[in-house]
Every structure is written in structure tokens, then in C-alpha cells.
Motif scaffolding. Structure first.
Motif, PDB file in Angstrom:
ATOM      1  N   SER A 193      44.830   6.363   3.213  1.00  0.00           N
ATOM      2  CA  SER A 193      46.170   6.872   3.526  1.00  0.00           C
ATOM      3  C   SER A 193      46.138   8.196   4.272  1.00  0.00           C
ATOM      4  O   SER A 193      47.135   8.598   4.878  1.00  0.00           O
ATOM      5  CB  SER A 193      46.971   7.028   2.229  1.00  0.00           C
ATOM      6  N   TRP A 194      45.026   8.891   4.222  1.00  0.00           N
ATOM      7  CA  TRP A 194      44.878  10.169   4.916  1.00  0.00           C
ATOM      8  C   TRP A 194      44.232  10.004   6.301  1.00  0.00           C
ATOM      9  O   TRP A 194      44.014  10.983   6.996  1.00  0.00           O
ATOM     10  CB  TRP A 194      44.018  11.112   4.084  1.00  0.00           C
ATOM     11  N   SER A 195      43.895   8.777   6.713  1.00  0.00           N
ATOM     12  CA  SER A 195      43.037   8.574   7.893  1.00  0.00           C
ATOM     13  C   SER A 195      43.664   9.057   9.195  1.00  0.00           C
ATOM     14  O   SER A 195      42.964   9.625  10.045  1.00  0.00           O
ATOM     15  CB  SER A 195      42.634   7.103   8.013  1.00  0.00           C
ATOM     16  N   ALA A 196      44.959   8.841   9.402  1.00  0.00           N
ATOM     17  CA  ALA A 196      45.588   9.278  10.643  1.00  0.00           C
ATOM     18  C   ALA A 196      45.562  10.798  10.760  1.00  0.00           C
ATOM     19  O   ALA A 196      45.231  11.346  11.816  1.00  0.00           O
ATOM     20  CB  ALA A 196      47.018   8.758  10.724  1.00  0.00           C
ATOM     21  N   GLN A 197      45.874  11.487   9.676  1.00  0.00           N
ATOM     22  CA  GLN A 197      45.868  12.946   9.695  1.00  0.00           C
ATOM     23  C   GLN A 197      44.450  13.483   9.847  1.00  0.00           C
ATOM     24  O   GLN A 197      44.214  14.443  10.592  1.00  0.00           O
ATOM     25  CB  GLN A 197      46.495  13.502   8.407  1.00  0.00           C
ATOM     26  N   PHE A 198      43.491  12.864   9.151  1.00  0.00           N
ATOM     27  CA  PHE A 198      42.100  13.313   9.248  1.00  0.00           C
ATOM     28  C   PHE A 198      41.589  13.150  10.674  1.00  0.00           C
ATOM     29  O   PHE A 198      40.888  14.015  11.201  1.00  0.00           O
ATOM     30  CB  PHE A 198      41.227  12.520   8.270  1.00  0.00           C
ATOM     31  N   GLN A 199      41.950  12.035  11.317  1.00  0.00           N
ATOM     32  CA  GLN A 199      41.529  11.825  12.709  1.00  0.00           C
ATOM     33  C   GLN A 199      42.097  12.908  13.618  1.00  0.00           C
ATOM     34  O   GLN A 199      41.386  13.459  14.472  1.00  0.00           O
ATOM     35  CB  GLN A 199      41.987  10.445  13.192  1.00  0.00           C
ATOM     36  N   GLN A 200      43.374  13.230  13.442  1.00  0.00           N
ATOM     37  CA  GLN A 200      43.989  14.264  14.275  1.00  0.00           C
ATOM     38  C   GLN A 200      43.353  15.628  14.040  1.00  0.00           C
ATOM     39  O   GLN A 200      43.183  16.419  14.977  1.00  0.00           O
ATOM     40  CB  GLN A 200      45.492  14.323  13.987  1.00  0.00           C
ATOM     41  N   ASP A 201      42.980  15.909  12.795  1.00  0.00           N
ATOM     42  CA  ASP A 201      42.334  17.183  12.494  1.00  0.00           C
ATOM     43  C   ASP A 201      40.975  17.281  13.168  1.00  0.00           C
ATOM     44  O   ASP A 201      40.573  18.368  13.614  1.00  0.00           O
ATOM     45  CB  ASP A 201      42.160  17.349  10.983  1.00  0.00           C
ATOM     46  N   CYS A 202      40.256  16.159  13.226  1.00  0.00           N
ATOM     47  CA  CYS A 202      38.902  16.157  13.790  1.00  0.00           C
ATOM     48  C   CYS A 202      38.912  16.054  15.308  1.00  0.00           C
ATOM     49  O   CYS A 202      38.139  16.721  15.996  1.00  0.00           O
ATOM     50  CB  CYS A 202      38.089  14.996  13.213  1.00  0.00           C
ATOM     51  N   VAL A 203      39.761  15.171  15.826  1.00  0.00           N
ATOM     52  CA  VAL A 203      39.811  14.908  17.272  1.00  0.00           C
ATOM     53  C   VAL A 203      41.271  14.995  17.721  1.00  0.00           C
ATOM     54  O   VAL A 203      41.952  13.970  17.866  1.00  0.00           O
ATOM     55  CB  VAL A 203      39.219  13.515  17.605  1.00  0.00           C
TER      56      VAL A 203
ATOM     57  N   GLY B 176      27.098  17.776  20.217  1.00  0.00           N
ATOM     58  CA  GLY B 176      27.060  16.324  20.084  1.00  0.00           C
ATOM     59  C   GLY B 176      26.945  15.820  18.665  1.00  0.00           C
ATOM     60  O   GLY B 176      26.769  14.619  18.439  1.00  0.00           O
ATOM     61  N   LYS B 177      27.052  16.730  17.696  1.00  0.00           N
ATOM     62  CA  LYS B 177      26.987  16.334  16.288  1.00  0.00           C
ATOM     63  C   LYS B 177      28.183  16.922  15.539  1.00  0.00           C
ATOM     64  O   LYS B 177      28.933  17.739  16.070  1.00  0.00           O
ATOM     65  CB  LYS B 177      25.663  16.806  15.657  1.00  0.00           C
ATOM     66  N   TRP B 178      28.315  16.483  14.288  1.00  0.00           N
ATOM     67  CA  TRP B 178      29.369  17.008  13.436  1.00  0.00           C
ATOM     68  C   TRP B 178      28.793  18.008  12.445  1.00  0.00           C
ATOM     69  O   TRP B 178      27.761  17.747  11.817  1.00  0.00           O
ATOM     70  CB  TRP B 178      30.051  15.877  12.655  1.00  0.00           C
TER      71      TRP B 178
ATOM     72  N   ASP C  39      45.625  -6.799   8.462  1.00  0.00           N
ATOM     73  CA  ASP C  39      44.332  -6.735   9.131  1.00  0.00           C
ATOM     74  C   ASP C  39      43.979  -5.271   9.392  1.00  0.00           C
ATOM     75  O   ASP C  39      44.817  -4.376   9.290  1.00  0.00           O
ATOM     76  CB  ASP C  39      44.365  -7.517  10.443  1.00  0.00           C
ATOM     77  N   TYR C  40      42.719  -5.054   9.751  1.00  0.00           N
ATOM     78  CA  TYR C  40      42.246  -3.695   9.957  1.00  0.00           C
ATOM     79  C   TYR C  40      42.005  -3.413  11.427  1.00  0.00           C
ATOM     80  O   TYR C  40      41.921  -4.326  12.257  1.00  0.00           O
ATOM     81  CB  TYR C  40      40.970  -3.444   9.156  1.00  0.00           C
ATOM     82  N   ARG C  41      41.905  -2.143  11.748  1.00  0.00           N
ATOM     83  CA  ARG C  41      41.552  -1.691  13.093  1.00  0.00           C
ATOM     84  C   ARG C  41      40.450  -0.648  12.964  1.00  0.00           C
ATOM     85  O   ARG C  41      40.496   0.206  12.077  1.00  0.00           O
ATOM     86  CB  ARG C  41      42.748  -1.053  13.798  1.00  0.00           C
ATOM     87  N   LEU C  42      39.467  -0.729  13.849  1.00  0.00           N
ATOM     88  CA  LEU C  42      38.383   0.250  13.895  1.00  0.00           C
ATOM     89  C   LEU C  42      38.476   0.975  15.233  1.00  0.00           C
ATOM     90  O   LEU C  42      38.496   0.337  16.285  1.00  0.00           O
ATOM     91  CB  LEU C  42      37.019  -0.437  13.760  1.00  0.00           C
ATOM     92  N   GLU C  43      38.532   2.295  15.194  1.00  0.00           N
ATOM     93  CA  GLU C  43      38.683   3.077  16.420  1.00  0.00           C
ATOM     94  C   GLU C  43      37.500   4.017  16.579  1.00  0.00           C
ATOM     95  O   GLU C  43      37.252   4.872  15.714  1.00  0.00           O
ATOM     96  CB  GLU C  43      39.999   3.861  16.380  1.00  0.00           C
ATOM     97  N   LEU C  44      36.760   3.856  17.669  1.00  0.00           N
ATOM     98  CA  LEU C  44      35.548   4.642  17.916  1.00  0.00           C
ATOM     99  C   LEU C  44      35.832   5.700  18.969  1.00  0.00           C
ATOM    100  O   LEU C  44      36.345   5.387  20.050  1.00  0.00           O
ATOM    101  CB  LEU C  44      34.416   3.720  18.379  1.00  0.00           C
ATOM    102  N   ASP C  45      35.514   6.932  18.671  1.00  0.00           N
ATOM    103  CA  ASP C  45      35.682   8.034  19.611  1.00  0.00           C
ATOM    104  C   ASP C  45      34.309   8.614  19.931  1.00  0.00           C
ATOM    105  O   ASP C  45      33.577   9.022  19.032  1.00  0.00           O
ATOM    106  CB  ASP C  45      36.583   9.126  19.013  1.00  0.00           C
ATOM    107  N   GLN C  46      33.962   8.649  21.225  1.00  0.00           N
ATOM    108  CA  GLN C  46      32.661   9.152  21.662  1.00  0.00           C
ATOM    109  C   GLN C  46      32.814  10.358  22.580  1.00  0.00           C
ATOM    110  O   GLN C  46      31.880  10.690  23.321  1.00  0.00           O
ATOM    111  CB  GLN C  46      31.882   8.054  22.409  1.00  0.00           C
ATOM    112  N   SER C  47      33.965  10.999  22.527  1.00  0.00           N
ATOM    113  CA  SER C  47      34.234  12.063  23.493  1.00  0.00           C
ATOM    114  C   SER C  47      33.252  13.237  23.391  1.00  0.00           C
ATOM    115  O   SER C  47      32.843  13.789  24.400  1.00  0.00           O
ATOM    116  CB  SER C  47      35.675  12.569  23.315  1.00  0.00           C
ATOM    117  N   ALA C  48      32.878  13.621  22.195  1.00  0.00           N
ATOM    118  CA  ALA C  48      31.918  14.718  22.031  1.00  0.00           C
ATOM    119  C   ALA C  48      30.872  14.369  20.984  1.00  0.00           C
ATOM    120  O   ALA C  48      29.675  14.509  21.209  1.00  0.00           O
ATOM    121  CB  ALA C  48      32.649  15.998  21.650  1.00  0.00           C
ATOM    122  N   ALA C  49      31.337  13.900  19.823  1.00  0.00           N
ATOM    123  CA  ALA C  49      30.437  13.441  18.761  1.00  0.00           C
ATOM    124  C   ALA C  49      31.009  12.133  18.224  1.00  0.00           C
ATOM    125  O   ALA C  49      32.228  11.935  18.211  1.00  0.00           O
ATOM    126  CB  ALA C  49      30.337  14.488  17.653  1.00  0.00           C
TER     127      ALA C  49
END
Length: 508
Positions: free
Chosen positions: A216-226, A189-191, A341-351
Motif C-alpha cells: 500500500s506504500w509502493s506508489a509513495q515509496f517510488q516517488q520518494d526514491c525516483v 549507479g547504486k542505492w 493482476d499485478y504490474r512490475l515497473e523497472l526504472d534504470q535511469s540511475a540505479a
């Protein structure tokens, strides 16, 4: 920085030292959350130091019916001015009307909306002007006779990032520059994140939540993490600016329309120069190596030459810079029409993981506030938001909190500093006042004469300031000091950067 061998723990690990990352770190730390921020390069070394240097509502976004974004930005415009009056100041813009482009009635309607979408306390509204009689018309072609004026704000964008990082540290956060997040995995449940600094040392951080503010790296970083995250598609848009010798003798900026529908600003810059930009081009190159192309230089020169009496040629360019804006791909065919405008995306699947997509520098504080509003309750923290009524470091000009007087009477503070530090050249104190605000007292602490400032590494750049920037503002290289913490690189003689680099190497 020597890394500790033991595992570090925190509530929030922020990856990314641009304006959104430091804004979130500041807000979260101020609410009592333990925060660590890491940035693989210097603070503001990418998009956040490559803006048009404006705190603005985004007049042209009204054409795309982005009323909520414009209203949010207009409100933030004055909040930010009050929080950092030393690095953010009011600026009047001149919009000449060119026949065949947007009609006068459309410009009037747009400016009326711009004046009334949000309450104004600091900035005057718009008005029509006769360019044949107004000082702003002197530099323009005689065929341009009608125009409008309206208000927005100017900002030292890279310093805005640094001040947010400083405030985060004052509130208890740890900020680590030139530190790469090598890997992150979810565990219980943590990183578990592995960080590596420029010397190759590594450390492990265990975080209850992770903020992906990598731009600019956020989409790739998200895919790497989740990997299972649906994610957003980013459209990377390059914006470039050029700097030329000063083109006009007044303190107003210009906003020029182009027949292709784009707009370009010409802004008084660093007293002796004019900043011109920006372009909007889809970018598919190396995000770490972004540079202006000749076609962009030609475009900016040709557009401004449509308006100014004095033609601007590529040979007139003394400096340029480029950045990549990571915009949320909303399907717009034209780069200039994509939402800012910005978008904030929250993922709670594991951490817990919060990813930031898009955004603009004017709305960073609101973005940070909304991000921490989402995260904090999930971490058991119910503290209220606080940054709307707080000064950034150096911004407490006439007291402890933000006020209109600090914006409207900043010149009084500047003159008071020149009297207090009369042993320094008045022009140097003026620069210090605008760069550091009330932190000028920390910079000059215990100095009573020029000799106590240390060696002049270059005209107006003393060892005292260099040491301050290295100790309190994470400066490590000559580029950090001459092009991000300041723009002294525009003013100082050739060879200064090399000389400063040698001094830094010899005085770690």
C-alpha cells in the motif's frame, strides 16, 4: 538484532516483508544473488495476513474477462499446493443458486471455463447438486434447492509469508524485521539505503538494485526514491472479515452472491469457527491502522443471513480483521471490478529499481519469478527460475521435492507424526503437522516427554514452541505468535496474550 557498523553490500535490497517481498527475496537468493530484506513491522503484519485465506483462480474475475489472470492463478493453485501441503489444502465450495441473481446457465458456463482454463491434477471439477439431498443444504434456507460445487484451495496466509522468508534465509538472504528503510539515495549507479531497527540502531546498505515491495506504500515509496518516475496510481481497497462460531457441520465452504453483484465466502475456520468475508470499500485512512467498521459487520451478517437458516448477528462476531489491498487503478468505477493482476515497473535511469504494484496472494510466486527474471540479467546473473519445482520449508512430506502424494495423502503424514510423537496429545501433534510440516522434527528435537517441552504458558502452548518461533520465525511479540504464526488467540482463554507478553519480556 545489533546492526554492524560497517556498510553492508548486496545485489538486491527488498523493502517490504509481505508475500511479494519475501517471494522475490526467496527467488533471487535461490539464483545466487545476495539479498537483504527489511520490513518495518512483523512479517505479514498488514495485507498479507488479512486475506480470505484462499489459493484460488478467482471465479468472479471471469465476469470481467480477466481470463489471463484466472488461468495464471489456476496454474499456480496446484504449484503452491505441492510446494506447501501442510499449510495449503484442497477445499470444495458450494454455490447455492438464488432466484433473481446470476442465472443457472451463466453459473454453468463460468464453472466450465474455471474447470478447463488450466490443467488439474489435484482438484476435482465442478458439478451440480441438489441442496435438498446434499449435506451442505442442511444449514441453508429451504428455498435454496439448486447449487453447484467446485474446487479451490485454503491457505494459512501469514505462515505462507514466513515460510518464504525462511526459505530465502536458507538460500543465503538476510531478513530483518522491525527494520525501517529510513532513506535511499542513488549514488554511482547504486542505492545507498539507511536502515533503522526498533532499538534505534542504524546501518547503511549499498545495493546494486532496489525492490519496492511495500504494498500500500509502493506508489509513495517510488516517488520518494525516483521523483521523475511517472508511476502508477494505486486505489486502496479495504477488505474486512468476521469470524463467528461454527455455522455448519461439514468441511465444505460456501460462496454466496449478493444482489449488489458482490460475492462473500463462508469458510470452515480453525475447526470451531466460520470465516466470513470480504467487503470492498475505498480506503483513505491511516494504512497502519486499518479496522473493520460497523457497517461492514452489518453487511456481512445481512448477506450470510440471506442464505443460512440461522441468522448471523453482529453480536455473534468473535473476531474480525481488515486489510488494505493496493490495486492498480484501472479506472473501474466499482471497487469489486478493479483488476487483481499485478504490474512490475523497472526504472534504470540511475540505479536499478523494481516496483511491484497490485497482485494477489495466489500469484505471488509467479510475480516473484517474473520480477527476478527482469532484474537478474541486469545484475549479470543468468540462472534459471527454480521455485516452481521447490518445496517451502516443511513441505517435503514424502521426499525432497513437491509431489501430488503430499497433497492427497497428507493425512497419512499426520498419523505417522502422531505415532512417532505419541507422548504428545494427538490433537497437538496434528496442529504441529499442519503448521510446521516436516519442521516438526526440528521443533521437537531431543524431546521425548511432555516435561521436556517446558512450561505450558497456555493450554497447548509450550515454551519449546515459543522459543522455536522466536529463533527461526522472527516472532517477537505475543501478537506475532497468537495471531500470525498461529491463530491460537481464537482458542485460548482471556489473559493469555498478556501472560505470553510477560514471558517474552522476561525471556528475551
Amino acid at each position: 538484532m545489533n546492526f554492524p557498523q560497517e556498510k553492508k553490500e548486496c545485489d538486491v535490497l527488498v523493502v517490504g516483508g509481505g508475500i511479494n517481498g519475501v517471494g522475490i527475496a526467496r527467488d533471487a537468493a535461490g539464483r545466487g544473488l545476495s539479498v537483504i530484506l527489511c520490513e518495518k513491522d512483523d512479517l505479514a503484519s498488514h495485507t498479507s495476513s488479512a486475506s480470505s485465506k484462499l489459493i484460488h483462480g478467482g471465479l468472479r474475475y471471469l465476469e470481467y474477462y480477466e481470463f489471463n489472470l484466472v488461468r495464471k492463478a489456476l496454474i499456480e493453485r496446484e504449484v503452491l499446493m505441492r510446494s506447501a501441503p501442510h499449510i495449503i489444502s484442497p477445499l470444495r465450495f458450494v454455490m447455492p443458486h438464488m432466484k433473481g441473481l446470476r442465472p443457472v446457465w451463466m453459473l454453468r458456463a463460468g464453472l466450465f471455463l474455471y474447470d478447463h482454463l488450466a490443467r488439474r491434477e489435484l482438484l476435482p471439477g465442478s458439478n451440480a447438486i441438489d441442496l435438498r439431498k446434499h449435506v451442505a443444504g442442511v444449514a441453508l434456507k429451504p428455498s435454496l434447492v439448486r447449487g453447484f460445487m467446485y474446487s479451490d484451495g485454503w491457505v494459512d496466509d501469514a505462515r505462507l509469508v514466513v515460510l518464504n522468508a525462511m526459505h530465502a534465509v536458507e538460500k543465503g538472504a538476510t531478513v530483518m524485521t522491525r527494520t525501517t528503510c529510513v532513506s535511499v539515495i542513488q549514488q554511482d549507479g547504486k542505492w545507498q539505503a539507511q536502515l533503522r531497527n526498533a532499538a534505534g540502531d542504524t546501518m547503511v546498505v549499498q545495493a546494486r538494485s532496489l525492490v519496492n515491495a511495500t504494498g500500500s506504500w509502493s506508489a509513495q515509496f517510488q516517488q520518494d526514491c525516483v521523483p521523475q518516475a511517472t508511476g502508477k496510481t494505486l486505489r486502496l481497497i479495504k477488505g474486512s472479515h468476521i469470524v463467528v462460531k461454527r455455522l455448519f457441520d461439514h468441511d465444505n465452504a460456501y460462496i454466496f452472491q449478493h444482489p449488489d453483484g458482490r460475492i462473500v465466502f463462508a469458510i470452515p475456520y480453525e475447526k470451531d469457527f466460520t470465516l466470513i468475508g470480504t467487503t470492498d470499500l475505498d480506503y483513505r485512512g491511516d494504512i497502519n491502522q486499518v479496522a473493520i467498521q460497523q457497517e461492514e459487520i452489518d453487511y456481512l451478517c445481512e448477506l450470510t443471513s440471506l442464505y443460512f437458516k440461522q441468522p448471523i448477528l453482529p453480536a455473534d462476531v468473535v473476531w474480525s480483521y481488515s486489510g488494505v489491498r493496493p490495486l492498480v487503478d484501472d479506472g473501474a468505477a466499482d471497487a469489486k471490478a478493479i483488476t487483481r493482476d499485478y504490474r512490475l515497473e523497472l526504472d534504470q535511469s540511475a540505479a536499478l529499481m523494481l516496483t511491484v504494484f497490485g497482485g494477489k496472494i495466489t500469484t505471488f510466486r509467479k510475480l516473484a519469478e517474473e520480477a527476478v527474471d527482469m532484474l537478474a540479467p541486469l545484475l549479470g546473473n543468468h540462472s534459471k527460475s527454480w521455485t516452481a519445482n521447490a518445496c517451502l520449508p516443511g513441505g517435503d512430506i514424502f521426499g525432497t521435492g513437491p509431489d501430488n502424494r503430499a497433497v492427497l495423502e497428507f493425512g497419512e503424514f499426520e498419523r505417522a507424526m502422531q505415532q512417532q510423537y505419541a507422548w504428545l496429545p494427538a490433537s497437538l501433534v496434528a496442529r504441529y503437522a499442519h503448521a510446521y510440516g516436516t519442521k516438526i522434527h526440528q521443533l521437537l528435537d531431543a524431546c521425548t516427554c511432555l516435561d521436556e517441552m517446558g512450561e505450558a504458558i497456555a493450554p497447548g502452548l509450550y515454551v519449546r514452541e515459543v522459543r522455536y518461533l522466536m529463533q527461526y520465525e522472527w516472532a517477537r511479540t505475543a501478537t506475532d505468535i497468537l495471531w500470525r504464526r498461529s491463530k491460537l488467540g481464537l482458542h485460548l482463554p482471556p489473559g493469555t496474550e498478556k501472560k505470553l507478553a510477560i514471558w517474552i519480556a522476561e525471556n528475551p
